[in-house]
Design an enzyme around this catalytic site. Sequence first.
Site, short mmCIF file in Angstrom:
data_model
loop_
_atom_site.label_atom_id
_atom_site.label_comp_id
_atom_site.label_asym_id
_atom_site.label_seq_id
_atom_site.Cartn_x
_atom_site.Cartn_y
_atom_site.Cartn_z
NE ARG A 3 -27.88 26.92 -1.43
CZ ARG A 3 -27.97 25.75 -2.31
NH1 ARG A 3 -27.58 25.12 -2.25
NH2 ARG A 3 -29.46 25.41 -1.99
CG ASP A 4 -28.30 26.22 -5.58
OD1 ASP A 4 -26.85 26.01 -6.56
OD2 ASP A 4 -29.27 25.99 -6.03
CG HIS B 101 -34.08 23.94 -5.65
ND1 HIS B 101 -33.45 25.44 -4.76
CD2 HIS B 101 -32.80 23.77 -6.08
CE1 HIS B 101 -32.27 25.31 -5.22
NE2 HIS B 101 -31.82 23.90 -6.61
CB CYS C 4 -25.45 20.02 -6.64
SG CYS C 4 -24.84 19.02 -5.40
#
Length: 316
Positions: free
Chosen positions: A13-14, A207, A240
């Site tokens: 995902r990230d 995180h 992000c």
Amino acid sequence: MSERITITEVGPRDGLQLIANTVPTTAKLAWIEALYAAGIRHIEAGSFVSPHLVPQMADSAVVVSKALALPGLQVYGLAANLRGAMAAYEAGAHVIVIPLSVSDRHSRANVNKGTLEHIAAIGQIIDWLRAQLRAVRIDCVAASAFGCSISGEVALTDVVDAAKALALAGADRITLADTVGYAHPALVQSTVRAVQDAVGQRLQKLHLHDTMGLGIANALVGLQQGIREFDACLGGLGGCPFAPGASGNIVTEDLVFMLESMGYSTGIDLAKLLSARPAIAPYLPAGTLRGGVPAAGIPASYRPATAAKPGTGPKH
């Protein structure tokens, strides 16, 4: 027995969300299988967001549903709104991860809502999930908890207030996220302590990103403060898309090496973890994967704490 530390691999995902060229679904699944073979039993497999905004995650429903076939694997799916949470639930995710940015400006860039407005929306998401027949764990993330590339310093009182609001909304667990990697050990220590005082054992995880090269140092401080769960990404991938300047996550291989060397059991076979890199490397720009252990190799002095047979992983 060694104390157990849970590492959630967030690479699928990230780690992939900023990769420009779409990684085939089959390659994502092969990578997840390689991570699983190394003993990883917690994987954030996808993000249920607009495919127009994050096209790399358009196949998350397929990836999550296929990953469920691996016995004992806890499959995580990230969702920023109710529609995403519904899709993650429908795909079968065991854990639904809901981010809330403590920074109001980052929140507006990320979900088009201010922090307070998004807290109210998260309450509605949690209420909907609680009303479903299949129980899921709800992990809420206080993002930009250690600083923001858009608005700069984030007040500790705002972090504490956000954590309290997430607990009140019904989050099972709360994660503190250094979304842009601006944290340093003293800030991690003070923030973790303050949030622990506010929400107790609901604070479970950190995180961390490695923008300033302090990710592993910050993980060590979190460990010293009682944190026993960490997100990490193979090869330090990630960042992000709505936080300018954010770079990769802490390197899973380096985190495993540190923890196992210190006597903490992760259930992860480090050699097999290194062998998982070729499953995804061909789909990434050259030089994207990084890490100290991958560059230097596993030293002859390495004595892992994990007592399980290599690759068996945690039994939870």
